[in-house]
Each structure stands twice: as C-alpha cells, then as structure tokens.
Design an enzyme around this catalytic site. Sequence first.
Site, PDB file in Angstrom:
ATOM      1  N   ASN A   1      62.615 -15.395  -5.981  1.00 19.98           N
ATOM      2  CA  ASN A   1      63.513 -16.409  -6.387  1.00 19.98           C
ATOM      3  C   ASN A   1      64.562 -15.877  -7.535  1.00 19.98           C
ATOM      4  OD1 ASN A   1      64.882 -18.505  -7.434  1.00 19.98           O
ATOM      5  ND2 ASN A   1      63.147 -19.511  -8.501  1.00 19.98           N
ATOM      6  N   TRP A   2      65.451 -15.409  -7.076  1.00 17.80           N
ATOM      7  CA  TRP A   2      66.496 -14.723  -7.622  1.00 17.80           C
ATOM      8  C   TRP A   2      67.219 -15.569  -8.517  1.00 17.80           C
ATOM      9  CZ3 TRP A   2      69.909 -11.355  -4.061  1.00 17.80           C
ATOM     10  CH2 TRP A   2      69.284 -10.257  -3.598  1.00 17.80           C
ATOM     11  N   LYS A   3      66.973 -16.967  -8.796  1.00 12.66           N
ATOM     12  CA  LYS A   3      67.687 -17.985  -9.749  1.00 12.66           C
ATOM     13  C   LYS A   3      69.018 -17.699  -9.726  1.00 12.66           C
ATOM     14  CE  LYS A   3      63.023 -18.165 -11.891  1.00 12.66           C
ATOM     15  NZ  LYS A   3      62.336 -18.434 -13.044  1.00 12.66           N
TER      16      LYS A   3
ATOM     17  N   HIS B   1      61.908 -26.940  -8.141  1.00 11.11           N
ATOM     18  CA  HIS B   1      61.608 -25.741  -9.079  1.00 11.11           C
ATOM     19  C   HIS B   1      61.677 -26.485 -10.385  1.00 11.11           C
ATOM     20  CE1 HIS B   1      61.716 -22.303 -11.849  1.00 11.11           C
ATOM     21  NE2 HIS B   1      61.027 -21.731 -10.804  1.00 11.11           N
TER      22      HIS B   1
ATOM     23  N   GLU C   1      62.742 -25.580 -13.177  1.00 10.58           N
ATOM     24  CA  GLU C   1      64.024 -25.660 -13.872  1.00 10.58           C
ATOM     25  C   GLU C   1      64.873 -26.584 -13.326  1.00 10.58           C
ATOM     26  OE1 GLU C   1      64.399 -21.419 -12.992  1.00 10.58           O
ATOM     27  OE2 GLU C   1      62.934 -20.993 -14.370  1.00 10.58           O
TER      28      GLU C   1
ATOM     29  N   GLU D   1      53.427 -23.111 -10.142  1.00  9.05           N
ATOM     30  CA  GLU D   1      54.026 -22.601 -11.034  1.00  9.05           C
ATOM     31  C   GLU D   1      53.929 -23.188 -12.548  1.00  9.05           C
ATOM     32  OE1 GLU D   1      57.442 -19.958  -9.348  1.00  9.05           O
ATOM     33  OE2 GLU D   1      58.198 -21.737  -9.963  1.00  9.05           O
TER      34      GLU D   1
ATOM     35  N   GLY E   1      58.987 -16.939 -16.998  1.00 13.85           N
ATOM     36  CA  GLY E   1      59.901 -16.086 -17.678  1.00 13.85           C
ATOM     37  C   GLY E   1      59.367 -15.752 -19.290  1.00 13.85           C
TER      38      GLY E   1
ATOM     39  N   SER F   1      55.702 -15.343 -13.963  1.00 20.07           N
ATOM     40  CA  SER F   1      55.492 -14.024 -14.806  1.00 20.07           C
ATOM     41  C   SER F   1      54.538 -13.011 -13.920  1.00 20.07           C
ATOM     42  CB  SER F   1      54.928 -14.110 -16.270  1.00 20.07           C
ATOM     43  OG  SER F   1      55.953 -14.484 -17.017  1.00 20.07           O
TER      44      SER F   1
ATOM     45  N   GLY G   1      59.983 -14.560 -10.015  1.00 12.61           N
ATOM     46  CA  GLY G   1      61.207 -14.580 -10.504  1.00 12.61           C
ATOM     47  C   GLY G   1      61.844 -13.238 -11.048  1.00 12.61           C
ATOM     48  N   GLY G   2      61.623 -12.899 -12.151  1.00 16.59           N
ATOM     49  CA  GLY G   2      62.309 -11.595 -12.912  1.00 16.59           C
ATOM     50  C   GLY G   2      62.016 -10.298 -12.073  1.00 16.59           C
TER      51      GLY G   2
END
Length: 250
Positions: free
Chosen positions: A9-11, A94, A96, A166, A172, A212, A233-234
């Site tokens: 997920n590149w966000k 998600h 977010e 999640e 994150g 994470s 993510g990251g």
Amino acid sequence: MRKPIIAGNWKMNKNAAECRELVKELLPKVKDAKCDVVICVPFTDIALAAELTKGSNVKVGAQNIAWADSGAFTGEISAAMLKEAGAEYVIIGHSERRAYFGETDKSVNARLVQAIKCGFKPIVCVGETLDEREGGKTETVCKTQVVGAFDGIDAGAAKDVVIAYEPVWAIGTGKTATDEQANETIGYIRSVVEELYGKTVADAIRIQYGGSMNAKNAAGLMAQPEIDGGLIGGASLKAEDFSIVVAAAK
Ligand code: 13P
C-alpha cells in the site's frame, strides 16, 4: 491451502518517475514469488503501473473506489475509471480513510458491494485502535467491522474477498503486533467469517496482517498458521524490503 498474498500500500507516495523506478527495480526481484503480489498505488500511478507490470506476476490495485457508478461525487473515483486505468485489486476501508475521511462501516460496505459487482478483487481493512485494544475491545471492534463490511454479500463473493487485519496502533509506528497477537486476532476474524458464511468460506478466505510488517519481521508473521499474507505500507516503498517480505510468503 490458501495462497498467501502480499500487497504493498503505497498510500500517498511516489510520483510517476518514482513509480517507474520502483516497479522496474521490483519486477525482477519478485518474479519467482510463491504468493500473489499486488501494488496498490495512488490513482495517478495506476495506468503507468499497469503498463509497467503487464505480463508479469505483479498486479495493480487502487486504494479506494466509489460506491456509485458515476455522477456528482467530487473527489471520488469510479469502478469503470479504475478498471480502464488497469487496477484489478482495491483496498477498501483502510483505517486512515476511517480516521481522516469519515469512512464508516456503512460506506465500506457500499464500496465493497460496488467493487464486487464490478469484478474487482477487494482488500477490506479492519482493526482496533490502541485504546480499544487496551480496553479489551479488540474482538468486538473487529467483529463489528467485518459484519458491517460484508452486509448483504453472499458466500460465493465473500470467499474471494481478502481481509486485512491492521491494528491501528501498529500502522506506521514501528510497533508490530507480536506473531501470536496477530495470529490470534486473525483466527478470531476467521471465526467471525465462519459464523457469517460457514466453514468452507472461513477456510478459503485470505486474511492478511498489516502494521509495520517489514523485511525483518515478515518471516515470523508468515510462519503463523492463520496469517495469509501482509498489507505493507512503509516497507513497500523500497524494492529490496518489499521483495524480502514477498519471499517470506510461501
Ligand atoms: P505500515 O507498514 O507503514 O505500518 O503501514 C501499514 C498499512 O497501513 C498498510 O495498509
């Protein structure tokens, strides 16, 4: 046996040039993957990512989808637009989106219904906040979100949906759920799916962990019996890290 699925997920990261660079670096590193590999990129990168991954084992996803076919929905993007651009998968609900953009179980459900109707492979996110976990509400929260998301969806469609567990406190933050915590909650979510749809669907549905997850902890998480992959993510923003996570999913 459930085939694991690792999705990046590149966000809101990577412009076109950066997308090109990352995908080119990633493709050779994951070409022998034993799992499904997906990159969920910003809307503006979808067409490019689809072109770059054509003929490869890497599939492209979006990070949201409108519940309506078209019309006066400023800022939204339709299923037909996503399909035309080349997205196969779509992330829905998600945390977010729930926390910053007012997404609710009802809107998540409406988006999921539309994604299924239009032939997408949805990845539906659920998970508790730190307060909720510390208040002993993890299971109630996950159950409410799963039941809400799948409202009105039949078993035939449900079994092909991917659920991403999640925990919000792990996203994150560098704080991963322990292998056992993740396995236990995912096992619980599977039991909710069984209550809704029966054992065949519960045994077939894939449930990822996200929060994470990275090159260092992926192998431990993937060794857990309930965990069928990851939503990353990251660590999906670097080809080397993401490919190590992919290699951990066998
Ligand atoms: P991080 O891997 O950066 O914690 O993000 C997880 C996530 O939200 C994926 O959807």
